[in-house]
Design an enzyme around this catalytic site. Structure first.
Site, short mmCIF file in Angstrom:
data_model
loop_
_atom_site.label_atom_id
_atom_site.label_comp_id
_atom_site.label_asym_id
_atom_site.label_seq_id
_atom_site.Cartn_x
_atom_site.Cartn_y
_atom_site.Cartn_z
N GLU A 157 1.29 24.08 18.46
CA GLU A 157 1.63 24.97 19.56
C GLU A 157 2.95 24.49 20.18
OE1 GLU A 157 0.09 27.65 20.20
OE2 GLU A 157 -1.83 27.39 19.19
N ASP A 181 -10.72 42.79 11.66
CA ASP A 181 -10.69 42.19 12.99
C ASP A 181 -9.25 42.14 13.52
OD1 ASP A 181 -12.11 40.88 15.18
OD2 ASP A 181 -11.04 39.07 14.58
#
Length: 317
Positions: free
Chosen positions: A239, A264
């Site tokens: 991240e 999804d």
């Protein structure tokens, strides 16, 4: 006088004199020379496979020593040459691809009136010889294709007739039907979603694994947030916090199939308000990629550029 084709039948796969002979014959503009170079490359590839097999086999017997290993290596080299003469199809793929390159090179040379006296076949043959030299420096097949089955590695060396690398075509063939189905739901072109799946999963090679070693089938790196009630898998992810990369362990969604992963993903983009502008710009590659980044799909500051590059370079057809 021994022709290049004859030489490929009799020499060893790593014979340096044979390599030099192939380089010299490249200047003769001979289709036989191209065939010989491709055959030698195929022999070298077979030898790399055999070496990997030997190294995976226990060698702690009474008669195992440096001398037996040397003679076993020599035997494997000659067996590789013999198998390559019969062919596994790799040489034919190389010849076909390089022949196409030769024709393009010849046409380009004629169009600007700078045709070389050696012709386009030298270009193709020298490519084949250079490829053979490069792979000759590797002692293990695994050095080039870490963790992959040898049949997969063989396929990835080849280039498909559509001009795509074989692993790209295989990825597209495997998942295109699911992408097309998701495209009907979202309006996003299938190739855009395939490109994002390729970026997130490394063309399917780095899909997150469940604790028992099974696949999570999570192609899009979707985290298990937002009231997710299904299966999950923990994985290390990078991240970017204030532009600096940090490693974290996060929970991600796990699916029973790749079809579920696409469904999804389509549901996420269609039902989440933050992605409204993504869907509105779904017809344009750059608009789609930048829209995802602005919506916060990923924290990587170069996410849009990477995704645009993958789609334009590999999935533009």
């Amino acid at each position: 006088m021994i022709t290049p084709a004859d030489n490929s039948n009799s020499s060893l796969a790593i014979d340096t004199k044979g390599i030099e002979s192939l380089k010299q014959s490249a200047r003769q503009n001979s289709p036989d020379s191209l065939k010989a170079a491709a055959k030698q490359f195929e022999a070298l590839f077979m030898n790399m496979i055999m070496k990997s097999m030997r190294e995976a086999t226990p060698q702690e017997g009474v008669f195992d020593n440096q001398q037996t290993k040397m003679y076993t290596s020599m035997l494997d080299q000659q067996m590789s040459q013999s198998m390559a003469n019969k062919g596994i199809g790799l040489a034919e793929v190389l010849i076909r691809q390089l022949s196409v390159n030769n024709a393009v090179a010849d046409t380009a040379a004629m169009s600007d009136e700078r045709t070389s006296a050696t012709g386009g076949n030298e270009i193709g043959l020298m490519q084949a010889v250079q490829i053979r030299d490069i792979y000759g420096k590797h002692s293990k097949l695994a050095a080039a294709y870490e963790g992959e089955d040898t049949t997969v590695a063989a396929a990835e060396i080849a280039v498909s007739t559509s001009g795509q690398p074989a692993h790209v075509q295989a990825f597209q063939n495997k998942l295109n039907a699911h992408a097309e189905e998701a495209s009907k739901t979202t309006g996003i072109p299938a190739k855009f979603m395939l490109g994002q799946a390729a970026l997130e999963s490394g063309w399917g090679k780095h899909v997150m694994r469940t604790p028992d070693g099974g696949s999570s089938h999570n192609l899009f790196g979707i985290k298990a947030t937002g009231g997710w009630k299904g299966k999950t898998v923990d994985a290390v992810t990078t991240e970017y916090i204030n532009g600096a990369p940090q490693k974290r362990v996060e929970k991600f969604r796990a699916y029973d199939s790749y079809a579920d992963s696409f469904r999804d993903y389509a549901k996420l983009l269609k039902n989440n308000p933050r992605y409204e502008k993504v869907l509105a710009n779904a017809s344009d590659v750059q608009g789609f990629a930048q829209g995802l980044q602005r919506a916060g799909y990923a924290t990587d500051p170069n996410y849009a550029a990477k995704l645009t590059h993958i789609i334009n370079k590999n999935l533009s057809a």
